[in-house]
Design a protein around this motif. Structure first.
Motif, short mmCIF file in Angstrom:
data_model
loop_
_atom_site.label_atom_id
_atom_site.label_comp_id
_atom_site.label_asym_id
_atom_site.label_seq_id
_atom_site.Cartn_x
_atom_site.Cartn_y
_atom_site.Cartn_z
N PRO A 1 -4.88 -3.18 -18.73
CA PRO A 1 -4.70 -2.07 -17.94
C PRO A 1 -3.05 -2.05 -17.33
N HIS A 2 -2.59 -0.88 -16.71
CA HIS A 2 -1.39 -0.86 -16.38
C HIS A 2 -0.99 -1.76 -15.35
N PRO A 3 0.11 -2.37 -15.23
CA PRO A 3 0.61 -3.59 -14.39
C PRO A 3 0.92 -2.60 -13.16
N LYS A 4 0.66 -3.38 -11.98
CA LYS A 4 0.84 -2.84 -10.57
C LYS A 4 1.64 -3.74 -9.73
N LEU A 5 2.41 -3.16 -9.03
CA LEU A 5 3.22 -4.14 -8.13
C LEU A 5 2.32 -4.61 -6.88
N ALA A 6 2.69 -5.69 -6.36
CA ALA A 6 1.94 -6.29 -5.30
C ALA A 6 2.28 -5.35 -4.07
N ARG A 7 1.35 -5.01 -3.13
CA ARG A 7 1.69 -4.22 -2.22
C ARG A 7 0.65 -4.66 -0.88
N PRO A 8 1.22 -4.49 0.29
CA PRO A 8 0.69 -4.89 1.52
C PRO A 8 -0.84 -4.46 1.45
N LYS A 9 -1.75 -5.11 1.89
CA LYS A 9 -3.22 -4.93 2.13
C LYS A 9 -3.39 -3.61 2.99
N ALA A 10 -2.74 -3.91 4.11
CA ALA A 10 -3.15 -2.72 5.19
C ALA A 10 -2.26 -1.53 4.64
N GLN A 11 -2.44 -0.57 3.95
CA GLN A 11 -1.72 0.57 3.39
C GLN A 11 -2.10 1.68 4.28
N ARG A 12 -1.25 2.35 4.81
CA ARG A 12 -1.92 3.63 5.55
C ARG A 12 -2.29 4.76 4.67
N ARG A 13 -3.21 5.66 5.04
CA ARG A 13 -3.54 6.72 4.42
C ARG A 13 -2.22 7.73 4.32
N LEU A 14 -2.20 8.33 3.14
CA LEU A 14 -1.18 9.48 2.96
C LEU A 14 -1.90 10.48 2.47
N ARG A 15 -1.07 11.71 3.00
CA ARG A 15 -1.37 12.88 2.59
C ARG A 15 -0.28 13.67 2.06
N LEU A 16 -0.01 13.99 1.12
CA LEU A 16 1.24 14.33 0.20
C LEU A 16 1.14 15.95 -0.08
N SER A 17 2.34 16.35 -0.08
CA SER A 17 2.61 17.83 -0.77
C SER A 17 3.66 17.15 -2.07
N VAL B 1 6.39 14.98 1.84
CA VAL B 1 6.70 15.87 0.71
C VAL B 1 7.54 15.04 -0.39
N MET B 2 7.06 15.15 -1.58
CA MET B 2 7.62 14.23 -2.72
C MET B 2 8.18 15.48 -3.83
N VAL B 3 9.46 15.03 -4.03
CA VAL B 3 9.78 15.74 -5.13
C VAL B 3 10.02 14.94 -6.14
N VAL B 4 9.41 15.45 -7.47
CA VAL B 4 9.27 14.55 -8.88
C VAL B 4 10.56 15.25 -9.66
N PHE C 1 -3.81 15.15 -1.25
CA PHE C 1 -3.06 16.12 -1.54
C PHE C 1 -3.13 17.44 -0.86
N ASP C 2 -2.18 17.79 -0.47
CA ASP C 2 -2.13 19.04 0.64
C ASP C 2 -1.85 20.21 -0.17
N ALA C 3 -0.62 20.30 -0.66
CA ALA C 3 -0.26 21.42 -1.59
C ALA C 3 0.75 20.88 -2.58
N VAL C 4 0.82 21.73 -3.68
CA VAL C 4 1.89 21.48 -4.90
C VAL C 4 2.43 22.67 -5.31
N SER C 5 3.76 22.37 -5.69
CA SER C 5 4.54 23.51 -6.37
C SER C 5 5.02 23.25 -7.46
N GLY C 6 5.20 23.87 -8.40
CA GLY C 6 5.83 23.66 -9.62
C GLY C 6 6.47 24.94 -10.33
N ALA C 7 7.43 24.58 -11.25
CA ALA C 7 7.94 25.31 -12.10
C ALA C 7 7.97 24.79 -13.78
N SER C 8 7.54 25.81 -14.54
CA SER C 8 7.84 25.51 -16.04
C SER C 8 6.61 24.27 -16.18
N ALA C 9 7.24 23.06 -16.70
CA ALA C 9 6.35 22.00 -17.14
C ALA C 9 5.71 21.44 -15.73
#
Length: 377
Positions: free
Chosen positions: A37-53, A244-247, A81-89
């Motif tokens: 599988p893909h390797p994953k970095l260790a993270r805290p067990k108590a991770q908050r719920r996230l809602r992302l655009s 809001v996350m910009v990729v 996920f709430d909303a997703v915007s995108g252009a081209s790819a």
């Protein structure tokens, strides 16, 4: 000053009081194809719920980085996920994600993305040699797509056949904001989830030197990246999520002075397709400062005060990004970009709720709220 430094200063000026975590760090050895599988970095067990655009930048084959980011985020049960915007790819990735979510949830979205990029690689010719690339580049400046491509052949059209756009418009599994540029006035047109069609996606990804303009309701459109790459301001306005996350997949830093015609054109394109992002960040910065100073009670003022803006940038994990071609669909390059995207998303997820020291150890910048705020002018 390098463009990377300029972008960093512009981004930090806006997000110092807003941004929670920004991914950074060096690229490391990525897994070979098929390693699972893909390797994953260790993270805290108590991770908050996230809602992302999500705001997904366009950039041709470099969009495989976004594929990796989405693939990793979709694994998380605590991320919605709430909303997703995108252009081209970015628009292609957004629509594929929505289509897969409608068909079979997160697993369906991951499968749809993987299948598209695999088919895109298989249907593309092997990446051209430098000499052939130069010849093609010159030909597009002598002849227009109306001359060398009179039948308007576009491989993306057949690659999108598996998307049921009618079902997507009816189900609306995600709120979508797909950007295209009106040829008549150069302005951004946002197509929402109830308007999504194959032509809308083709319009959003229409490079005018390669393909004929796409006509929708009598209006001609070109690539959405010319007007907004990605459509960030419309997303912030529409988003119900405070995160809001910009990729970002287009490199900000180029060669000191490109001297050949292809290199000059590549650098011009990189600058063109990144400038709208810088402009949107400057605009958001001014709007947020005004909202904080006046403490208005309007809906937009409240939204700006609680906005958490995050950025995942491909160039932070792929140092050779500026040398990669946005037209190179060779599987090895796509896999490298996908795995870098997964690593960026994994590091960001690890940073959520983590102490600054833990975040630094994971290759993530410390919370910018701890940094000195930029002086007010």
């Amino acid at each position: 000053m390098h463009n990377t430094q300029k972008l960093s200063r512009a981004f930090r000026a806006f997000i110092s009081p807003v941004l929670k975590h920004v991914v950074g760090g060096d690229a490391s050895a990525l897994r070979a194809e098929g390693a699972d599988p893909h390797p994953k970095l260790a993270r805290p067990k108590a991770q908050r719920r996230l809602r992302l655009s999500l705001a997904l930048q366009g950039g041709g084959a470099l969009g495989a980085f976004t594929w990796g980011v989405l693939d990793r985020l979709l694994e998380e049960k605590d991320v919605t996920f709430d909303a997703v915007s995108g252009a081209s790819a970015g628009a292609v990735n957004a629509v594929l994600m929505a289509s897969g979510l409608h068909r079979d949830g997160a697993d369906g979205a991951r499968e749809a993305l993987a299948r598209f990029w695999k088919r895109a690689s298989e249907s593309a010719p092997a990446h051209s040699s430098a000499r052939v690339s130069v010849a093609f580049d010159l030909s597009t400046r002598v002849m227009s797509p109306y001359q060398f491509n009179p039948l308007d052949f576009n491989p993306l059209r057949s690659l999108l056949d598996e998307v049921d756009f009618e079902a997507l418009r009816e189900a609306k599994p995600l709120r979508l904001l797909i950007g295209a540029t009106r040829v008549s006035d150069g302005r951004l047109r946002i197509f929402r989830e109830s308007e999504i069609s194959k032509d809308v996606v083709l319009a959003s990804a229409c490079l005018p030197l390669l393909h004929q303009a796409v006509s929708i309701d009598g209006e001609a459109y070109w690539d959405g990246g010319y007007a907004a790459n990605p459509p960030l301001m419309p997303l912030v306005t529409a988003s119900r999520a405070s995160d809001v996350m910009v990729v970002q997949i287009i490199p900000t830093e180029g060669e000191e002075l490109p001297r050949t015609s292809p290199d000059i054109i590549k650098r011009l394109n990189q600058m063109t397709f990144n400038n709208s992002l810088l402009h949107d960040l400057d605009t958001l910065s001014s709007m947020r400062e005004l909202a904080l100073e006046r403490e208005g009670e309007g809906r937009l003022s409240r939204k700006l005060r609680r906005l958490n803006l995050h950025r995942l940038a491909a160039e932070d994990l792929v140092p050779e990004l500026r040398e990669m071609s946005a037209f190179n669909l060779d599987w090895d390059q796509l896999i490298r970009l996908r795995d870098a995207g997964r690593k960026a998303a994994d590091a960001w997820l690890a940073a959520q709720g983590a102490e600054p020291a833990t975040a630094e150890a994971a290759g993530v910048s410390p919370t910018l709220e701890a940094l000195p705020l930029p002086a007010r002018r």
